[in-house]
Design a protein around this motif. Structure first.
Motif, PDB file in Angstrom:
ATOM      1  N   ASN A 129       0.834  -1.194   0.000  1.00  0.00           N
ATOM      2  CA  ASN A 129       0.000   0.000   0.000  1.00  0.00           C
ATOM      3  C   ASN A 129       0.878   1.258   0.000  1.00  0.00           C
ATOM      4  N   GLY A 130       0.281   2.386  -0.319  1.00  0.00           N
ATOM      5  CA  GLY A 130       0.961   3.667  -0.241  1.00  0.00           C
ATOM      6  C   GLY A 130       1.591   4.104  -1.551  1.00  0.00           C
ATOM      7  N   TRP A 131       1.685   5.429  -1.719  1.00  0.00           N
ATOM      8  CA  TRP A 131       2.314   6.032  -2.892  1.00  0.00           C
ATOM      9  C   TRP A 131       3.747   6.429  -2.562  1.00  0.00           C
ATOM     10  N   VAL A 132       4.694   5.982  -3.367  1.00  0.00           N
ATOM     11  CA  VAL A 132       6.087   6.400  -3.181  1.00  0.00           C
ATOM     12  C   VAL A 132       6.188   7.913  -3.244  1.00  0.00           C
ATOM     13  N   LEU A 133       5.508   8.506  -4.225  1.00  0.00           N
ATOM     14  CA  LEU A 133       5.610   9.949  -4.433  1.00  0.00           C
ATOM     15  C   LEU A 133       5.174  10.711  -3.185  1.00  0.00           C
ATOM     16  N   GLU A 134       4.108  10.271  -2.557  1.00  0.00           N
ATOM     17  CA  GLU A 134       3.646  10.969  -1.363  1.00  0.00           C
ATOM     18  C   GLU A 134       4.589  10.737  -0.183  1.00  0.00           C
ATOM     19  N   TYR A 135       5.143   9.532  -0.088  1.00  0.00           N
ATOM     20  CA  TYR A 135       6.040   9.233   1.032  1.00  0.00           C
ATOM     21  C   TYR A 135       7.287  10.103   0.981  1.00  0.00           C
ATOM     22  N   VAL A 136       7.951  10.168  -0.177  1.00  0.00           N
ATOM     23  CA  VAL A 136       9.200  10.923  -0.271  1.00  0.00           C
ATOM     24  C   VAL A 136       8.948  12.416  -0.394  1.00  0.00           C
ATOM     25  N   SER A 137       7.680  12.837  -0.567  1.00  0.00           N
ATOM     26  CA  SER A 137       7.351  14.260  -0.578  1.00  0.00           C
ATOM     27  C   SER A 137       7.061  14.798   0.822  1.00  0.00           C
ATOM     28  N   ASP A 138       7.107  13.923   1.802  1.00  0.00           N
ATOM     29  CA  ASP A 138       6.888  14.322   3.201  1.00  0.00           C
ATOM     30  C   ASP A 138       8.250  14.461   3.875  1.00  0.00           C
ATOM     31  N   PHE A 139       8.618  15.683   4.191  1.00  0.00           N
ATOM     32  CA  PHE A 139       9.954  15.947   4.747  1.00  0.00           C
ATOM     33  C   PHE A 139      10.199  15.169   6.037  1.00  0.00           C
ATOM     34  N   SER A 140       9.142  14.927   6.807  1.00  0.00           N
ATOM     35  CA  SER A 140       9.316  14.219   8.081  1.00  0.00           C
ATOM     36  C   SER A 140       9.707  12.763   7.880  1.00  0.00           C
ATOM     37  N   ASN A 141       9.487  12.229   6.668  1.00  0.00           N
ATOM     38  CA  ASN A 141       9.866  10.840   6.387  1.00  0.00           C
ATOM     39  C   ASN A 141      11.327  10.697   5.978  1.00  0.00           C
ATOM     40  N   MET A 142      11.991  11.801   5.697  1.00  0.00           N
ATOM     41  CA  MET A 142      13.341  11.733   5.145  1.00  0.00           C
ATOM     42  C   MET A 142      14.376  11.859   6.255  1.00  0.00           C
ATOM     43  N   PRO A 143      15.213  10.837   6.465  1.00  0.00           N
ATOM     44  CA  PRO A 143      16.197  10.867   7.551  1.00  0.00           C
ATOM     45  C   PRO A 143      17.324  11.857   7.275  1.00  0.00           C
ATOM     46  N   ASP A 144      18.088  12.165   8.308  1.00  0.00           N
ATOM     47  CA  ASP A 144      19.167  13.135   8.186  1.00  0.00           C
ATOM     48  C   ASP A 144      20.225  12.703   7.184  1.00  0.00           C
ATOM     49  N   TRP A 145      20.410  11.384   7.025  1.00  0.00           N
ATOM     50  CA  TRP A 145      21.474  10.922   6.133  1.00  0.00           C
ATOM     51  C   TRP A 145      21.085  10.993   4.665  1.00  0.00           C
ATOM     52  N   GLU A 146      19.801  11.239   4.382  1.00  0.00           N
ATOM     53  CA  GLU A 146      19.359  11.263   2.989  1.00  0.00           C
ATOM     54  C   GLU A 146      19.863  12.529   2.280  1.00  0.00           C
ATOM     55  N   ASN A 147      20.519  12.334   1.156  1.00  0.00           N
ATOM     56  CA  ASN A 147      21.053  13.463   0.386  1.00  0.00           C
ATOM     57  C   ASN A 147      20.277  13.747  -0.884  1.00  0.00           C
ATOM     58  N   PHE A 148      19.306  12.908  -1.211  1.00  0.00           N
ATOM     59  CA  PHE A 148      18.636  13.024  -2.497  1.00  0.00           C
ATOM     60  C   PHE A 148      17.129  13.155  -2.280  1.00  0.00           C
ATOM     61  N   TYR A 149      16.640  14.345  -2.585  1.00  0.00           N
ATOM     62  CA  TYR A 149      15.242  14.672  -2.353  1.00  0.00           C
ATOM     63  C   TYR A 149      14.489  14.794  -3.671  1.00  0.00           C
ATOM     64  N   ILE A 150      13.187  14.771  -3.557  1.00  0.00           N
ATOM     65  CA  ILE A 150      12.312  14.874  -4.710  1.00  0.00           C
ATOM     66  C   ILE A 150      12.060  16.349  -5.037  1.00  0.00           C
ATOM     67  N   PRO A 151      12.122  16.759  -6.303  1.00  0.00           N
ATOM     68  CA  PRO A 151      11.764  18.142  -6.653  1.00  0.00           C
ATOM     69  C   PRO A 151      10.357  18.479  -6.161  1.00  0.00           C
ATOM     70  N   PHE A 152      10.167  19.714  -5.742  1.00  0.00           N
ATOM     71  CA  PHE A 152       8.917  20.116  -5.098  1.00  0.00           C
ATOM     72  C   PHE A 152       7.693  19.923  -5.980  1.00  0.00           C
ATOM     73  N   TRP A 153       7.889  20.014  -7.300  1.00  0.00           N
ATOM     74  CA  TRP A 153       6.733  20.084  -8.192  1.00  0.00           C
ATOM     75  C   TRP A 153       6.078  18.724  -8.458  1.00  0.00           C
ATOM     76  N   TRP A 154       6.750  17.624  -8.146  1.00  0.00           N
ATOM     77  CA  TRP A 154       6.121  16.314  -8.371  1.00  0.00           C
ATOM     78  C   TRP A 154       4.815  16.189  -7.570  1.00  0.00           C
ATOM     79  N   LYS A 155       4.871  16.532  -6.289  1.00  0.00           N
ATOM     80  CA  LYS A 155       3.681  16.413  -5.436  1.00  0.00           C
ATOM     81  C   LYS A 155       2.596  17.383  -5.883  1.00  0.00           C
TER      82      LYS A 155
END
Length: 561
Positions: free
Chosen positions: A343-369
């Motif tokens: 279940n769940g949308w990848v796009l929505e998960y990685v578009s939530d800043f609270s889901n992204m750990p401190d070690w993550e260096n690669f974020y999703i461009p704002f406009w996808w969401k």
């Protein structure tokens, strides 16, 4: 190169179950009886050279390929290819694994690129020798690309083979087409260094958002942060033309195009048919990109291995999403970012800043969401999903694709897992560890059926309405395009409903001197487009200002000769 292969003694790696990133594997010698295969046999000799990861060395390659359905013997002559190649290591996190993947160029005896139809794929010079390792099904990437092609979207064609490198049996590999501009790959207009103005400079281009691996990377940082809280930026990379080939005016053009698109997405009229995303992107290709990546729940999608291409304006003025790439962590094969859940949308998960750990260096461009949440775009996704589910993406069709790939590898996978005994072992970042190959395949199938069911029940959007366009209700001044420009650019602005005022649009230099009046008249509600020709002005920064009785806005533009 003569085919003088001796009995093959191979290195077998003993895999520690607690593998973490940057951990080195220990090895021991075990022999594999490899005399023949139903797959093509590729033999590479580097003549004592180590294969580096930042440039290609010259090596010899021979291929035994007697045709589909005909057995290939290690003692057969090299009857498909017998010549030179350039070879280097490729990949990022996959380089931690002992089974390496390679970037290969077919070359002539002088070291020049040599186009060749490797294993029956369309003739080209650049290839990927992919090494499935933490994907114990061996098929996730090949299956994903096939699903994309079933949508009539280009994705790399594939061919399985067995590799012998410097006398050592290396297991099952997959030949993939590297993402390139080519009539048989990404079919966009060739861009030459002299194509710097007019229609010629508008395409074609291939861009990517990815890690900075490999050699000769270049690009630019987006003007817009992925999240307001983020201190990390999105880096757009030139893929075609290559960084060493693209000239400055071409860089200016494509950067200006992306800036205009992202500025539109950042503004209040991002959904407007004249000012928003429909002006800049082929929405159907973006919907297909989302559906493929969400179907397989690829947790790297949108922020890594994400490609875009733009053809010449006279052929198509919009940017397309794709081709899709890199799926070894898809189909529930990763233990983070909820990849294992159906279940769940990848796009929505990685578009939530609270889901992204401190070690993550690669974020999703704002406009996808923002795009994903827009009603018209959601309806495009809905319609496309219904079409795919009733044709090429039925449960049975996809299961049949899996079964055909599994059957094709029935013999060779036994040797592969003798060479690399990973079955029953946890390899980063596996979520599921099957004790047999069949358990790995059963997990993949069961996960996929569950995923299809969830998407059926939770698909966004609905049947497209006949007319879901809307007219802007506020003043708006758009960023000029292109920017920088030489010497002509276009400025758009919006006058809202039930307004009729004197409108002025003027251009000023850095000192505040007026250099041009583009509009000075009463205008009714509407979307307007004005061309500014700066042929008599010198290079530099200028400002344009829109004014009415109740509204004013100023934006910066750059004349670059």
């Amino acid at each position: 190169m003569k085919n003088s292969i001796l009995p093959i003694v191979v290195l077998i790696l003993s895999i520690a179950p607690g593998f973490a990133q940057n951990k080195n594997y220990q090895s021991e010698h075990i022999s594999v009886d490899f005399t023949s295969s139903n797959l093509p046999i590729v033999v590479i000799n580097t003549n004592g050279q180590e294969i580096p990861d930042d440039y290609k060395i010259m090596a010899d390659m021979g291929i035994i390929y007697n045709g589909e359905g005909v057995r290939n013997y290690i003692t057969d002559p090299f009857n498909h290819y017998n010549g030179k190649i350039g070879i280097e290591l490729r990949g990022s996190s996959s380089q931690q694994f002992p089974k390496k993947q390679y970037g290969v160029e077919t070359r002539d005896s002088l070291g020049n690129d040599f186009s060749f139809p490797l294993l029956g794929l369309p003739s080209e010079t650049d290839w990927v020798f992919f090494a499935p390792y933490n994907d114990k099904s061996l098929i996730r990437d090949a299956l994903s690309y096939r699903l994309s092609r079933e949508m009539n979207r280009y994705a790399s064609r594939s061919k399985f083979f067995e590799l012998v490198l410097n006398g050592e049996y290396m297991g099952v590999y997959v030949l993939f087409e590297k993402i390139k501009r080519d009539a048989n790959r990404v079919n966009i207009k060739k861009l030459n260094p002299a194509d710097t103005s007019g229609d010629a400079v508008t395409g074609g281009y291939i861009l990517k958002i990815d890690k900075l691996d490999g050699e000769g990377n270049d690009g630019w940082y987006s003007n817009f942060l992925p999240f307001p809280q983020s201190n990390k930026q999105i880096f757009w990379q030139y893929h075609y033309p290559k960084p060493e080939d693209i000239v400055q005016l071409q860089k200016n053009y494509i950067r200006s195009f992306i800036l205009a698109f992202e500025s539109a997405m950042h503004g209040p009229y991002f959904a407007d048919t004249l000012l928003g995303y429909p002006k800049y992107i082929d929405a159907n290709s973006f919907a297909d990109f989302i559906l493929l990546n969400e179907l397989v729940k690829n947790i790297d999608s949108y922020r890594l291995s994400t490609f875009f291409y733009k053809d010449r304006d006279s052929r198509n003025p919009k940017m397309f999403a794709g081709p899709v790439w890199d799926f070894n962590l898809a189909f529930g094969n990763a233990n983070y970012y909820e990849a294992y859940l159906t279940n769940g949308w990848v796009l929505e998960y990685v578009s939530d800043f609270s889901n992204m750990p401190d070690w993550e260096n690669f974020y999703i461009p704002f406009w996808w969401k923002k795009l994903f949440d827009e009603n018209r775009f959601r309806n495009i996704i809905y319609d496309r999903w219904q079409q795919l589910r009733s044709t090429v993406w039925t449960n049975q069709n996809i299961i049949n694709l899996i079964d055909s790939l599994v059957s094709h590898l029935e013999e060779s996978r036994e040797r592969n897992f003798q060479r690399w005994p990973v079955i029953g072992q946890w390899i980063w970042p596996n979520y599921f560890v099957g004790q047999t190959y069949q358990e790995e395949i059963d997990y993949l199938k069961n996960w996929l059926v569950g995923r299809l069911d969830w998407l059926d029940q939770n698909m966004v959007g609905g049947p497209s309405s006949v007319n879901d366009e809307h007219f802007p209700e506020e003043f708006f001044l758009a960023q000029n395009f292109p920017n920088p420009f030489n010497p002509v650019t276009t400025i758009k602005f919006v006058i809202p409903n039930e307004v009729r005022n004197l409108i002025t649009l003027k251009v000023y230099d850095l000192l505040g001197n007026e250099v041009a009046t583009l509009v000075n008249e009463e205008k009714s509600a509407g979307v307007y487009e004005v061309e500014f020709n700066a042929g008599k002005l010198s290079s530099g920064i200028y400002f344009y200002k829109l004014m009415t009785g109740k509204y004013s806005a100023t934006k910066k533009m750059i004349l670059l000769r």
